[in-house]
Design an enzyme around this catalytic site. Sequence first.
Site, PDB file in Angstrom:
ATOM      1  CG  HIS A   1      -2.143  -0.984   0.800  1.00 56.88           C
ATOM      2  ND1 HIS A   1      -2.170  -2.274   1.247  1.00 56.88           N
ATOM      3  CD2 HIS A   1      -3.213  -0.828  -0.023  1.00 56.88           C
ATOM      4  CE1 HIS A   1      -3.247  -2.879   0.735  1.00 56.88           C
ATOM      5  NE2 HIS A   1      -3.886  -2.027  -0.031  1.00 56.88           N
TER       6      HIS A   1
ATOM      7  NE  ARG B   1      -6.311   0.268  -2.528  1.00 63.09           N
ATOM      8  CZ  ARG B   1      -5.798   0.326  -3.766  1.00 63.09           C
ATOM      9  NH1 ARG B   1      -5.643   1.473  -4.369  1.00 63.09           N
ATOM     10  NH2 ARG B   1      -5.454  -0.781  -4.387  1.00 63.09           N
TER      11      ARG B   1
ATOM     12  NE  ARG C   1     -11.087  -1.406  -0.491  1.00 62.27           N
ATOM     13  CZ  ARG C   1      -9.830  -1.737  -0.779  1.00 62.27           C
ATOM     14  NH1 ARG C   1      -9.578  -2.735  -1.596  1.00 62.27           N
ATOM     15  NH2 ARG C   1      -8.838  -1.055  -0.265  1.00 62.27           N
TER      16      ARG C   1
ATOM     17  CD  GLU D   1      -9.853  -8.129  -2.163  1.00 62.52           C
ATOM     18  OE1 GLU D   1      -8.820  -7.553  -2.522  1.00 62.52           O
ATOM     19  OE2 GLU D   1     -10.634  -7.657  -1.322  1.00 62.52           O
TER      20      GLU D   1
ATOM     21  CG  ASN E   1      -3.268  -4.889  -6.054  1.00 63.19           C
ATOM     22  OD1 ASN E   1      -2.866  -5.041  -7.192  1.00 63.19           O
ATOM     23  ND2 ASN E   1      -3.692  -3.733  -5.596  1.00 63.19           N
ATOM     24  CG  ASP E   2      -5.515  -8.532  -1.292  1.00 62.91           C
ATOM     25  OD1 ASP E   2      -4.457  -8.789  -0.702  1.00 62.91           O
ATOM     26  OD2 ASP E   2      -6.210  -7.545  -1.021  1.00 62.91           O
TER      27      ASP E   2
ATOM     28  NE  ARG F   1      -1.285  -6.088  -1.556  1.00 66.16           N
ATOM     29  CZ  ARG F   1      -2.460  -5.507  -1.717  1.00 66.16           C
ATOM     30  NH1 ARG F   1      -3.579  -6.185  -1.489  1.00 66.16           N
ATOM     31  NH2 ARG F   1      -2.576  -4.276  -2.108  1.00 66.16           N
TER      32      ARG F   1
ATOM     33  CB  CYS G   1     -10.128  -1.962  -8.925  1.00 64.60           C
ATOM     34  SG  CYS G   1     -10.420  -3.115  -7.576  1.00 64.60           S
TER      35      CYS G   1
HETATM   36  C1  PEP Z   1      -6.651  -5.583  -4.686  1.00 66.98           C
HETATM   37  O1  PEP Z   1      -6.462  -6.385  -3.772  1.00 66.98           O
HETATM   38  O2  PEP Z   1      -6.347  -5.813  -5.875  1.00 66.98           O
HETATM   39  C2  PEP Z   1      -7.249  -4.270  -4.418  1.00 66.98           C
HETATM   40  C3  PEP Z   1      -7.638  -3.500  -5.394  1.00 66.98           C
HETATM   41  O3  PEP Z   1      -7.351  -3.842  -3.144  1.00 66.98           O
HETATM   42  P1  PEP Z   1      -6.131  -3.457  -2.177  1.00 66.98           P
HETATM   43  O4  PEP Z   1      -4.902  -3.264  -3.024  1.00 66.98           O
HETATM   44  O5  PEP Z   1      -6.516  -2.216  -1.458  1.00 66.98           O
HETATM   45  O6  PEP Z   1      -6.036  -4.636  -1.264  1.00 66.98           O
HETATM   46 MG    MG Z   2      -7.408  -6.136  -1.885  1.00 69.95          MG
END
Ligand code: PEP
Ligand code: MG
Length: 611
Positions: free
Chosen positions: A217, A325, A361, A460, A483-484, A494, A531
Amino acid sequence: MKTTRKIEDNQATEAPKNEGNQTNLLIRGIAVSGGVGIGQAVVIERITTDISPRRIIKPEEVSSEIERFTNAVGEAADRLKGIKRGINVDHPLSEHRYIFDTQIMLLHDRMFFDATKKAIAAELQNAEWAISDVITKITAAFDTIEDEYLRERARDIYFVGERVLKILMGVRSETKIHQLPPNSIIVSHDLSPADTVQMAKESVIGFAVDMGGKTSHTAIMARSLKIPAVTGLDRMSSLVQTGDTVIVDGSTGVVIVNPDPDTIFRFRERQEVYRKYHQSLLAFGKLPAVTSDGVRTMRITANIELLDEVEIAISHGSEGIGLFRTEYLFLGRRTAPDEEEQYEAYRHVLARHDPNPVTIRTLDVGGDKISYNLNLAHETNPALGLRAIRLCLSRRDLFKTQLRAILRAAVHGYCRLLLPMISCISEIHLAKEVLEEVKDELAAEGKEFRRDVKLGILVEVPSAVTIADMLAREVDFFSIGTNDLIQYALAIDRVNEHVNYLYDTLHPAVLRLIQQVTNVGQAGGVCVSMCGEMAGDPINIPILLGLGLDELSMNALSIPMVKKLIRSVRMDECLDLTHQVFKMQGAQEIRALMEEWIRTRFPRDYFVGHS
Ligand code: PEP
Ligand code: MG
């Protein structure tokens, strides 16, 4: 695989400071936020109880060890008084000066002061060890208490203990992240999203961080703030001293410490190339994302964390917000925002983007986003713990306050509500129950709100992909959070730079998961967007077009380039590439094909990002 971490020129294994001020010390990490920053290092030292030195002392050392501890406590109190004096009435934090009085008192609290002395005398632990044990035990004991206020005191004791530890371990003094000098390059072993939120952003022109990968993040925030950043630098922070001149090239993942004048000159030129290139791309942001043969149009939206980013998103051509977010409203502050504050924030974003959609979200704290004001318990494995929707369902008070604020704000624009980390159908059912309860309450109170807000889920977690057909019957849209999804599907933390080399958006398993969600979702009548950071990386775009996603949401700065790419390709070539890719077995092979394609079709864009 992608970027190798390497310390060049200096092969030292003990990570000494760059004492001799070696010039042009070049360190490679992971390029996470483009552009070049040239400035002075501000080293942010963090310390954790697990790295404090542990030693059994001899009985005859007890009194000198207690004296060492007592002196450090005295020094900590002096430093706290000094910081408090430095916060005058005009300072944005002036109303929080009382925090320092509380901390000074806690330094001498029986639970901390006496318990540490006792551990030194009775257990023969050195002072650092004794402190670490005492604060860990206090925090664990307080975590089980219901009362929020008391739990908050445990965190204060933790900070106080950490401060004394820093003094004992000779860690250099406080860095005032609110008052950084201009042209600061933040150098740190680790940087939490909360730290990043608190920084005086106008002064920061680069980040160089030992830990983390492209989707941590902190990296995401750096991109949002348009600040060049390199992560995964291993032990770089121990080689740099505050005041050293540092170059951060966030496009190639290179950091140079104490560059000579020639190197600075070269990078200033590069900085200019990068700036002009971005300027030249901006025009594409205003255009629709339609393929050159007119066959497909995609909605391109932006991801935002902070309210400041709303305007950046609009100026870069976003057609709405694909991911807000909201947890960033909670980070880096002492108290959680109440309903009115949240309502104002959501109203502002919705009204500014109206009639375009804004996807809000619900709270996704946990993992690498820790919000101290929510008093979350310590977890051994936070990414798999009480995170996101799980936390909201267990803390209904929080969830309901947020839903009330969102439904009320929804009157001012086109709102889509997004639930994070759904892993089973009952989570949607429970969330819907709470949503209905909130609607009934708002109606009973006579408040103005919207009932018909579109409901979606972040896909995710791999289990959500597997049951996508069932989930599609419950909601209006899916948003794929790569991402997740990649973290959980490929078993790669990650934020762990040591396994970052395995994290690949083009892994065949990842592509198959995306294909499955898109096909099943669309067959079930839901709109499917993406996203995760994958959506904003040009290398993936032809495949995402080929797979038929409806919308891509990304960091605002990526929008012009992504639109340029979509407008320059034909659908038949995207389908062709996608077919080829789906026949390949390894991420490396696929990446090589896609890189070659970009290099041939967009040589100038490729050059700016990689030279
Ligand atoms: C993701 O997990 O791809 C996502 C968009 O949310 P975050 O990166 O905030 O976990
Ligand atoms: Mg996520």
